[in-house]
Design an enzyme around this catalytic site. Structure first.
Site, PDB file in Angstrom:
ATOM      1  N   ASP A 298       0.829  -1.234  -0.133  1.00  0.00           N
ATOM      2  CA  ASP A 298      -0.108   0.038  -0.237  1.00  0.00           C
ATOM      3  C   ASP A 298       1.093   1.255  -0.030  1.00  0.00           C
ATOM      4  O   ASP A 298       2.013   1.404  -0.700  1.00  0.00           O
ATOM      5  CB  ASP A 298      -0.915   0.036   1.313  1.00  0.00           C
ATOM      6  CG  ASP A 298      -2.288   0.565   0.824  1.00  0.00           C
ATOM      7  OD1 ASP A 298      -2.472   1.988   0.882  1.00  0.00           O
ATOM      8  OD2 ASP A 298      -3.317  -0.046   0.708  1.00  0.00           O
TER       9      ASP A 298
ATOM     10  N   SER B 191     -11.230  -1.636  -0.492  1.00  0.00           N
ATOM     11  CA  SER B 191     -10.272  -1.168   0.030  1.00  0.00           C
ATOM     12  C   SER B 191     -10.039  -2.119   1.490  1.00  0.00           C
ATOM     13  O   SER B 191      -9.602  -2.961   1.880  1.00  0.00           O
ATOM     14  CB  SER B 191      -9.617   0.149   0.442  1.00  0.00           C
ATOM     15  OG  SER B 191      -9.098   0.530  -0.974  1.00  0.00           O
TER      16      SER B 191
ATOM     17  N   HIS C 155      -3.820   5.964   3.360  1.00  0.00           N
ATOM     18  CA  HIS C 155      -4.858   4.732   3.065  1.00  0.00           C
ATOM     19  C   HIS C 155      -3.897   3.455   3.708  1.00  0.00           C
ATOM     20  O   HIS C 155      -4.556   2.857   4.214  1.00  0.00           O
ATOM     21  CB  HIS C 155      -4.699   4.711   1.449  1.00  0.00           C
ATOM     22  CG  HIS C 155      -5.551   3.714   1.013  1.00  0.00           C
ATOM     23  ND1 HIS C 155      -5.042   2.380   0.501  1.00  0.00           N
ATOM     24  CD2 HIS C 155      -6.936   3.497   0.639  1.00  0.00           C
ATOM     25  CE1 HIS C 155      -6.048   1.563   0.306  1.00  0.00           C
ATOM     26  NE2 HIS C 155      -7.021   2.349   0.259  1.00  0.00           N
TER      27      HIS C 155
END
Length: 514
Positions: A246, A458, A287
């Site tokens: 990520d 996600s 994120h």
């Protein structure tokens, strides 16, 4: 990331101008020696990509003729990703993890490809050397990145038996508004896609949005839909090492630092790595930290939200600048991350909630490398908003057969989350959005112990990887296929797989078993 900053934000704001009739031809009116006077406009290239997505559900540069592929190349960063192999080599997909690139046959094939490039490129610049052309040479995969300007070079590569693919990997960034180095263009908003929203969520209500659990943590409201609290009585992920590919992890979040082991979480390890060129392990986006929180945040003592596999070992990899794989740097970062995961014998599960609309062959190489080394791979099916247009199919690389595509559901158990992608490639779903008020699943903010919330495919992907870690912790000697088989049998649609939602929601307690 929250719904307002979801995966693929803005990427599909494609122009709807007319395309030339010969856009998908292999040659068009191209001279073998000279470049066209003008490149195919970006609007026409984008239109072509959209049409192929609508027709096929995916897009590969092999679908485009030389005119479109070359135009995308030179209007991007002019970097071509070239996969090579010795003439006559068969079944690379099943053997890519075992080849020796120092073997004479592989070295010769690589050099012949480089010589082919130089032969063509030197027609415009006789002083070019191999160092001028080759900008990256992968050490574990038969692939190189080369600087190419001539359409004749592209055509020669595409016609060579030594070349598996030749793709302009930097066009995605240009499509999204980033001007290539040295070219005029709109100031890029690339770094903002899917980033910047991982802060503490105000107004969370005990008993509605979370449950207080021992020794002093919060359990996200959606865990009950997968019987995760019941599964915790038998497994907490101990002994299973999970890699998250990520945007890294926040250096200001002690729950992924000095407090990774606290409360009911103990005896485990965390590694913070970076494969993004020039980057650090730190999360500048937000994120990656939220994904790590959903999967493996500690079940601690200070009021933070517990991850699903709160006793698992964790590897976080900063592989991309945001959630959309657009630039050649992100392609390289993601590629190298899968190689790292494949080479670590202790990594069992790889979770990635990044994606793009264009299939990238070198990433496919890397996924196959990790898959052949028995890694269980989960990828996000895709999350979009109004800018994405009508395409809601499974994006790359979740559309690949070596990975399990995950998407998100509302708590009414019948609807996908408002912006989650669905399709025949989906394997499992995770409840992560309330139908009544849009409340999303809880996770870990960039700083502090007050939870943030995160949505889309996600968090569904990270959550499903966490459930897999619970199962594998209970059955450490099982191969990956047996772990998936247990998850399928425990899923809500196990007897009637859906063409949109796969096998459905996994009952973690049933998957873990007695």
């Amino acid at each position: 990331m929250k719904t307002s900053n979801l995966l693929m934000t803005g990427v599909m704001c494609l122009a709807l101008f007319s395309c030339r009739k010969n856009e998908n031809s292999q040659t068009g009116n191209i001279s073998d020696e000279k470049n066209p006077v003008a490149a195919v406009p970006k609007s026409a290239i984008n239109r072509f990509i959209r049409e192929k997505l609508a027709d096929s559900g995916y897009f590969k540069w092999a679908m485009a003729g030389n005119d479109i592929a070359w135009s995308a190349l030179v209007q991007g960063d002019s970097i071509l990703s070239v996969g090579y192999q010795p003439a006559g080599f068969n079944d690379l997909s099943h053997n890519i993890h075992a080849i020796d690139l120092n073997n004479a046959n592989w070295k010769e094939a690589k050099q012949q490809v480089i010589n082919l490039i130089l032969e063509n490129e030197k027609k415009d610049n006789p002083a070019l050397t191999e160092k001028d052309v080759v900008v990256l040479s992968h050490t574990k995969l038969p692939s190189i990145n080369v600087k190419v300007s001539r359409i004749a070079t592209l055509k020669s590569l595409r016609g060579s038996k030594l070349v598996r693919y030749a793709e302009p990997i930097g066009y995605g960034a240009y499509m999204a508004g980033k001007a290539p180095s040295g070219k005029a263009g709109v100031e890029s908003t690339l770094l903002n896609f899917g980033c910047g929203s991982n802060s503490a969520e105000p107004g969370l209500v005990a008993g509605t949005d979370y449950t207080n659990i021992t020794p002093g943590a919060k359990q996200s409201w959606n865990y009950a839909y997968h019987n995760i609290p019941q599964a915790w009585t038998k497994s907490t992920g101990s002994g299973v090492k999970v890699m998250i590919i990520d945007t890294g992890v926040s250096p200001d979040q002690p729950n992924f630092g000095s407090l990774f082991n606290q409360g009911s979480s103990s005896g485990r390890t965390i590694q913070k790595l970076v494969t993004y060129p020039g980057g650090t392990p730190d999360d500048l986006c937000g994120h990656g930290t939220s994904m790590a929180g959903a999967l493996a945040a500690p079940r601690g003592t200070s009021g933070s939200a517990a991850g699903i596999a709160y006793n698992s070992n964790l590897v976080t990899v900063h592989a991309a600048e945001n959630v959309v794989i657009l630039s050649q740097e992100s392609v390289t970062g993601v590629t190298n991350a899968y190689i790292l995961g494949g080479d670590d014998p202790n990594v069992k599960i790889i979770s990635m909630s990044l994606g793009t609309i264009i299939d990238v062959s070198v990433i496919i190489d890397a996924i196959r490398y990790a898959y052949n080394k028995q890694k269980l791979i989960f990828c996000a099916a895709g999350t979009s908003n109004s800018f994405f247009g009508s395409f809601i199919g499974v994006i790359f690389p979740a559309n690949q057969p070596e990975v399990y595509a995950i998407t998100g559901m509302k708590d009414n158990l019948t609807e996908r989350c408002g912006s989650c992608h669905v399709g025949s490639k989906v394997a499992f779903t995770v409840v992560m959005e309330k139908a009544s008020n849009g409340r999303l699943a809880l996770s870990t903010a960039m700083t502090g112990n007050d939870p943030s919330t995160v949505g889309g495919s996600s968090v569904a992907t990270a959550s499903c990887a966490g459930i897999a870690a619970l199962v594998w912790s209970k059955y450490p000697s099982y191969p990956k296929d047996s772990i998936v088989a247990r998850m399928i049998r425990a899923a809500s649609l196990s007897q009637n797989k859906s063409n949109q939602f796969g096998w459905g929601n996994v009952d973690a307690n049933a998957a873990v078993g007695q």
